[in-house]
Design a protein around this motif. Structure first.
Motif, mmCIF file in Angstrom:
data_model
loop_
_atom_site.group_PDB
_atom_site.id
_atom_site.type_symbol
_atom_site.label_atom_id
_atom_site.label_comp_id
_atom_site.label_asym_id
_atom_site.label_seq_id
_atom_site.Cartn_x
_atom_site.Cartn_y
_atom_site.Cartn_z
ATOM 1 N N TRP A 159 0.827 -1.206 0.000
ATOM 2 C CA TRP A 159 0.000 0.000 0.000
ATOM 3 C C TRP A 159 0.864 1.260 0.000
ATOM 4 N N LEU A 160 1.918 1.248 0.793
ATOM 5 C CA LEU A 160 2.792 2.423 0.826
ATOM 6 C C LEU A 160 3.531 2.591 -0.496
ATOM 7 N N LYS A 161 3.890 1.471 -1.121
ATOM 8 C CA LYS A 161 4.557 1.556 -2.417
ATOM 9 C C LYS A 161 3.639 2.180 -3.454
ATOM 10 N N ASP A 162 2.374 1.772 -3.456
ATOM 11 C CA ASP A 162 1.406 2.344 -4.400
ATOM 12 C C ASP A 162 1.218 3.840 -4.167
ATOM 13 N N LEU A 163 1.350 4.252 -2.914
ATOM 14 C CA LEU A 163 1.200 5.667 -2.578
ATOM 15 C C LEU A 163 2.477 6.461 -2.792
ATOM 16 N N GLY A 164 3.570 5.757 -3.026
ATOM 17 C CA GLY A 164 4.852 6.437 -3.180
ATOM 18 C C GLY A 164 5.341 7.030 -1.863
ATOM 19 N N MET A 165 5.037 6.361 -0.759
ATOM 20 C CA MET A 165 5.386 6.868 0.561
ATOM 21 C C MET A 165 6.245 5.864 1.321
ATOM 22 N N ASP A 166 7.079 6.385 2.202
ATOM 23 C CA ASP A 166 7.914 5.555 3.068
ATOM 24 C C ASP A 166 7.233 5.386 4.415
ATOM 25 N N ILE A 181 -3.552 6.276 3.373
ATOM 26 C CA ILE A 181 -3.991 4.879 3.299
ATOM 27 C C ILE A 181 -5.515 4.801 3.328
ATOM 28 N N GLU A 182 -6.122 5.531 4.244
ATOM 29 C CA GLU A 182 -7.581 5.468 4.356
ATOM 30 C C GLU A 182 -8.265 5.984 3.092
ATOM 31 N N GLU A 183 -7.723 7.046 2.528
ATOM 32 C CA GLU A 183 -8.311 7.601 1.300
ATOM 33 C C GLU A 183 -8.191 6.631 0.135
ATOM 34 N N GLU A 290 2.930 -11.601 3.295
ATOM 35 C CA GLU A 290 4.161 -11.266 2.593
ATOM 36 C C GLU A 290 4.309 -9.762 2.400
ATOM 37 N N GLU A 291 3.210 -9.037 2.508
ATOM 38 C CA GLU A 291 3.244 -7.583 2.308
ATOM 39 C C GLU A 291 3.332 -6.810 3.620
ATOM 40 N N ILE A 292 3.339 -7.519 4.743
ATOM 41 C CA ILE A 292 3.436 -6.849 6.038
ATOM 42 C C ILE A 292 4.902 -6.724 6.426
ATOM 43 N N LYS A 293 5.363 -5.510 6.549
ATOM 44 C CA LYS A 293 6.749 -5.221 6.905
ATOM 45 C C LYS A 293 6.774 -4.418 8.208
#
Length: 428
Positions: A159-166, A181-183, A290-293
């Motif tokens: 999700w953060l990758k799709d948003l371009g956020m760290d 994320i919520e939006e 696998e996507e939970i970091k």
């Protein structure tokens, strides 16, 4: 061989254990007992049993005729089991206690003052010194750290990758990322459960605040200090003002968002490495895992400290062979034994120099925890801490009241008074 028959023990494993540490027994092998008893908290998992097989080979190099009976005591039964031992029942020689329980058991005379022994054991100087100090009570050393674990920020990397956020590192970034994320995903961006002292404490510490401090032998609550109050109000405001954490977590602990995290129903939350097993059990779609970091917990202006929860090793007050028992303790807790147990149990060793080990850094989730382990703090080292937190829920109760709309100044003033009174109650 000493036999333990306490009904609280769900699993008992008899191991011929052997090992010698660097403790320096005065008596040596000629005065070795026939057996020693170790109490380990938790259940008899295979990696832990294998760990004691290794301990066995080391200890019998100096104590070839001594066997060790290892009893696994469920955490829920620990207090009653130790109370029974204090009352004259079967007792251990070496035992594991929660690092936040050392002061409690020291004040009750259940564990031995090991100051003279730790003063002579070189390994202690390489341990996390704050953790070593947490094993002291009333000016004496009663335990040494064995292992520790910390909470980190879990997040959905995809999700953060799709948003371009760290992953967020500050409070401002936390709100920004959670809102995004919520939006985008139409789920809460962050979970801020109110019954969560460990998480709330990180926010307090990151803002330069404290829960309580000791002044001239007395404890003083710090919930009304500007730094602490600002952090508490910010945490409560994540639900009541920023609205990035839902009302569903009000009054709850971290177990509720754990299930949500495993099923794509929240974007970020704070928990320990031990939560991964529960996520695996509750995830409806294993691919999500696998996507939970993980990343260090965000703080006011950068990564926040975390409470280093874990366990300590000590000697029971009635140990009949303290020299031999101490030598066994050193085998379990030296660099080799300490790291081996931490790895077997899924935690981290008490030696900061080991946190950069490849075995931790090569795993992204472990690497985040290892990094967080370099930035830790501890709760007030007093026998009354459990009464203030687990029994009285003073801090989480104050957060709950503020979230519900009560006046923060009044709530924290009353909570601070209660906290100060509780921490200063005479120790029986």
């Amino acid at each position: 061989m000493r036999s333990l028959k306490a009904a609280a023990f769900s699993t008992a494993v008899l191991l011929a254990a052997t090992a010698c540490g660097g403790g320096g027994s005065e008596g040596g092998a000629s005065e070795a007992p026939d057996s020693l008893t170790v109490w380990v908290m938790g259940t008899a998992q295979d990696p832990v049993k294998k760990y004691f097989d290794t301990v066995e080979k080391r200890y019998q190099q100096d104590y070839p005729d001594t066997s060790v009976e290892v009893e696994f005591v469920p955490w829920a039964d620990a207090q009653q089991s130790i109370n029974n031992a204090l009352a004259g029942g079967d007792a251990p020689d070496v035992l594991e206690v929660g690092n936040d329980q050392v002061a409690n058991w020291a004040s009750q005379g259940a564990i031995m003052d090991i100051s003279s022994r730790t003063d002579e054991w070189g390994a202690v100087s390489d341990m996390d010194q704050a953790a070593v100090e947490y094993g002291a009570y009333d000016g004496s050393q009663y335990a040494i750290p064995w292992f520790a674990g910390v909470r980190t920020l879990y997040y959905r990397a995809d999700w953060l990758k799709d948003l371009g956020m760290d992953p967020p590192q500050t409070w401002e970034e936390l709100v920004e990322v959670a809102t995004a994320i919520e939006e985008e995903q139409d789920v809460p961006g962050f979970a801020a459960p109110t019954d969560f002292t460990n998480g709330i404490a990180s926010f307090i510490w990151s803002n330069g605040g404290e829960i309580a401090v000791q002044q001239q032998g007395e404890w003083q609550g710090e919930l009304t200090s500007p730094e602490t109050q600002e952090a508490i109000e910010f945490y409560a405001g994540l639900t009541s003002e920023e609205n990035i954490s839902p009302q569903a977590y009000v009054g709850e602990n971290e177990l509720v968002p754990l299930a949500d995290m495993a099923n794509s129903e929240v974007g970020m939350y704070i928990d320990g490495g031990w939560a991964l097993t529960s996520m695996e059990e509750q995830a409806e779609d294993p691919a999500v895992l696998e996507e939970i970091k993980a990343a260090p917990i965000p703080g006011a202006d950068g990564p926040a400290p975390a409470f280093a929860g874990g366990s300590a090793l000590t000697l029971f007050a009635t140990a009949e062979h303290p020299d031999a028992a101490w030598d066994l303790l050193t085998v379990m807790g030296d660099k080799k034994g300490g790291k081996a147990y931490a790895d077997a149990a899924g935690y981290f060793p008490a030696y900061p120099e080991m946190l950069d080990d490849e075995s931790y850094q090569s795993d992204p989730l472990k690497a985040a925890s290892a990094e967080q382990m370099k930035n830790t703090q501890f709760f007030p080292a007093t026998p009354n801490w459990n009464a203030a937190d687990q029994d009285g829920k003073i801090l989480p109760g104050a957060v709950l009241d503020i979230v519900k709309g009560e006046d923060a100044d009044k709530v924290l003033e009353e909570a601070n008074k209660e906290l100060t009174e509780t921490l200063n109650k005479p120790v029986a």
